[in-house]
Design a protein around this motif. Structure first.
Motif, short mmCIF file in Angstrom:
data_model
loop_
_atom_site.label_atom_id
_atom_site.label_comp_id
_atom_site.label_asym_id
_atom_site.label_seq_id
_atom_site.Cartn_x
_atom_site.Cartn_y
_atom_site.Cartn_z
N UNK A 171 -14.22 -22.37 -11.39
CA UNK A 171 -14.88 -21.66 -11.18
C UNK A 171 -14.05 -20.65 -9.71
N UNK A 172 -13.49 -21.81 -9.23
CA UNK A 172 -12.98 -21.31 -7.83
C UNK A 172 -11.43 -19.85 -8.01
N UNK A 173 -11.40 -20.80 -9.05
CA UNK A 173 -10.14 -19.40 -9.60
C UNK A 173 -10.43 -17.95 -10.41
N UNK A 174 -11.57 -18.63 -10.73
CA UNK A 174 -11.59 -17.03 -11.50
C UNK A 174 -12.88 -16.19 -10.00
N UNK A 175 -13.46 -17.10 -9.19
CA UNK A 175 -13.69 -16.27 -7.83
C UNK A 175 -12.76 -15.52 -6.74
N UNK A 176 -12.33 -14.49 -6.65
CA UNK A 176 -11.56 -13.65 -5.82
C UNK A 176 -11.92 -13.66 -4.23
N UNK A 177 -13.38 -14.02 -3.88
CA UNK A 177 -12.98 -14.26 -3.05
C UNK A 177 -14.07 -15.82 -2.44
N UNK A 178 -13.32 -16.24 -3.40
CA UNK A 178 -13.69 -17.95 -3.11
C UNK A 178 -12.88 -18.50 -2.11
N UNK A 179 -13.42 -20.26 -2.24
CA UNK A 179 -13.17 -20.94 -0.45
C UNK A 179 -10.92 -21.48 -1.09
N UNK A 180 -11.11 -21.22 -2.52
CA UNK A 180 -9.38 -21.41 -2.74
C UNK A 180 -9.16 -20.88 -2.68
N UNK A 181 -9.48 -19.21 -2.61
CA UNK A 181 -8.11 -18.49 -2.04
C UNK A 181 -8.10 -17.89 -0.88
N UNK A 182 -9.54 -18.74 -0.03
CA UNK A 182 -9.07 -18.19 0.73
C UNK A 182 -7.71 -19.54 1.67
N UNK A 183 -7.63 -19.99 1.17
CA UNK A 183 -6.38 -21.58 1.53
C UNK A 183 -6.01 -21.22 1.58
N UNK A 184 -5.81 -20.29 -0.25
CA UNK A 184 -3.96 -20.01 -0.35
C UNK A 184 -4.07 -18.92 0.70
N UNK A 185 -4.69 -18.08 1.61
CA UNK A 185 -4.29 -17.03 2.27
C UNK A 185 -4.15 -17.56 3.85
#
Length: 573
Positions: A461-475
């Motif tokens: 689910x986190x991968x599918x959401x562009x504003x997810x917590x996971x993408x925040x960590x990537x940034x």
């Protein structure tokens, strides 16, 4: 130009710009259906960690062990526990990591061994056995009974009686974890040879478990309680020969193989950690300290609950940021690990504002100086699970304390409520990969319960959401590699004891980083002091790097912050 600047600075070591991902193998990914994660399960997920931006994978113990303390009771340092796979699986993991330009850090547990280790089996076979002196033995007290009043960190006395010889052996943790005698040069040599075994196999670094406890006061006196908590720790914490022992490991192993190392420091001091991690001392690359994770301990006691002290949290971060920088030391930055409840549930809101809170904790931490550590599941906002009864727990410390708390007069319900908040099992539930049964962790029966909220909280689910917590960590992980200020910037606190806000700056060469975080569920107005704002204004134009809300606020002297809002700006010309 930026790379050149870093290479010429005293912060040029590659690991200062890296991010570490901590893997608790038992709960990460099971490829066999056994219900327990394994080494091949980690190898299968390396693409996920690579895409996250991880540089170093810290693999917790996979050695042969009876698993009384989930692998921190080692019975054979140079063989793999069959529950986790084979040595061939381990070699494959090392090779696949190196193919991706990633490095492997493994756990080294040498304050103690399992009582099932061959060294200890030899030691208890007779007083004249050469291995007897590998461990710490004492005769009973003059009047009989325990040699002193030291207490185990897992509860109860720190001494166990060997009936055959009539002597006691020291166990600072579980009764099946016998402390090694580092006064014996043969122990030190054996430890070095063991670490060289793993270094030659391609391991890039070590995380050293409770390493500042290896040197004990050889008088072994009673603790008179003059220094709380009065359990004996003042006689074995940062002990008289500890720096000598660590420098010996550096000379024989760490330095020879240019390894990245981190020392786990129990109940330590800032002054010691500066020494442990200053490159000139030739000891460790960095250190873990836990002072900031004791701000909700009532009277300094882990098993006494109270709301956390926000000002103490900020003060401790500030002391360690400024102290380590001025002293030439280096921090390991973390909010979470396998021994701590989830910070999301502990310090913020893991329900209504779960996503904002998880991003706030990440932004606040990753803006500081040090090497950040991401503990599995943190990057998708995993909270503490919902515990229903004592039968769901597996952690030996928690089960011991459940009995001890009741012996102290607490009801079973109260004891359970304390475990729900404090148990190490909070962070050890299986990784939540997707919404399939058992969160995609295993096709079998998981060794520890899966949090029932996994259909809503999982990697897919986190991968599918562009504003997810996971993408925040990537940034955040990517930004550390792009801007020198994350590594070199001088820390300064900006919030002036604000009751809800933690704000700080990091000032580097031509760049200034600003982080402002609202640790409350209220709408807050935060204003920079005039002198500080004048200085920030003169530093140049600001650019918003990271936001955890829909708003993209401009950096102004007065900010309106929604619940758990957290922002990071970069100022430069």
């Amino acid at each position: 130009m930026e790379v050149l600047l870093l290479s010429q600075s005293r912060y040029s070591e590659w690991w200062r710009r890296s991010t570490v991902y901590q893997v608790y193998p038992k709960s990460f990914n099971d490829t066999t259906g056994s219900g327990t994660g394994d080494i091949r399960g980690l190898t299968a997920k390396l693409h996920y960690l690579q895409e996250l931006g991880i540089d170093i994978v810290w693999l917790q113990p996979v050695y042969v062990s009876p698993q009384h303390d989930n692998g921190y009771d080692v019975a054979d340092y140079e063989n793999i526990n069959p529950d986790f796979g084979t040595m061939e699986d381990f070699d494959e993991l090392v090779g696949e990591l190196h193919k991706r330009g990633m490095k492997l850090m493994t756990d080294i547990v040498v304050n103690h061994t399992s009582t099932e280790h061959e060294w200890f089996k030899q030691a208890v076979s007779g007083r004249d056995n050469p291995y007897r002196d590998y461990y710490i033995w004492r005769d009973p007290a003059p009047g009989g009974g325990l040699p002193n009043n030291w207490q185990s960190k897992f509860g109860g006395p720190a001494w166990q009686l060997d009936d055959a010889s009539g002597q006691y052996y020291l166990t600072l943790f579980d009764k099946t974890q016998a402390d090694l005698n580092w006064e014996n040069p043969q122990v030190r040599q054996a430890v070095n040879e063991m670490m060289l075994f793993w270094a030659r196999k391609g391991v890039d670094g070590f995380r050293m478990d409770v390493i500042n406890l290896i040197s004990k006061d050889q008088r072994f006196p009673d603790d008179d309680g003059s220094v709380p908590p009065g359990d004996g720790r003042k006689f074995y914490t940062d002990g008289p020969r500890v720096h000598e022992y660590i420098r010996g490991m550096y000379e024989e192993v760490f330095g020879r193989y240019e390894m990245v190392t981190v020392g786990e420091m129990s109940s330590t001091t800032l002054e010691h950690c500066i020494r442990y991690s200053n490159p000139e001392e030739r000891e460790f690359s960095m250190t873990f300290n836990f002072h900031h994770l004791k701000v909700d301990y009532k009277g300094g006691q882990k098993w006494e609950l109270m709301p956390y002290d926000f000002e103490a949290l900020k003060r401790l971060f500030t002391q360690w940021q400024t102290g380590m920088q001025h002293g030439g030391g280096w921090n390991a930055l973390f909010f979470n690990n396998h021994d701590q409840p989830r910070a999301l549930s502990r310090f913020t809101d893991d329900d209504l504002y779960r996503a904002e809170s998880a991003k706030l904790l990440a932004t606040t931490l990753h803006g500081m100086q040090g090497t950040p550590y991401v503990y599995q599941g943190e990057e998708i906002g995993m909270p503490n699970p919902k515990w229903n009864n004592i039968d769901e727990f597996r952690d030996i410390e928690s089960l011991n304390m459940y009995r001890i708390l009741q012996a102290q007069g607490k009801s079973p319900e109260t004891a359970l409520s304390i475990l729900q908040e404090r148990s190490r099992d909070n962070s050890r539930t299986p990784m939540q990969w997707d919404e399939s049964p058992n969160a995609g962790f295993t096709t079998g029966t998981p060794w520890l319960k899966v949090d029932e909220r996994y259909p809503d909280i999982n990697v897919q689910k986190e991968l599918e959401q562009p504003d997810s917590i996971l993408h925040h960590y990537r940034k955040l992980i990517a930004l550390r590699k792009e801007h020198a200020v994350f590594t070199e910037g001088v820390f300064s606190r900006l919030d002036e004891a604000h009751p809800e806000v933690f704000a700080y700056s990091r000032t580097g060469e031509g760049e200034t980083l600003i982080v402002v975080s609202n640790f409350s569920s209220k709408d807050i107005t935060f204003r920079f002091r005039d002198a500080e704002w004048t200085g920030l204004n003169s530093a140049g134009k600001s650019k918003l790097l990271v936001s955890n809300t829909a708003a993209d606020p401009v950096l102004t002297q007065e900010l309106q912050l929604s619940p758990y809002a957290s922002y990071m700006w970069l100022i430069g010309n």
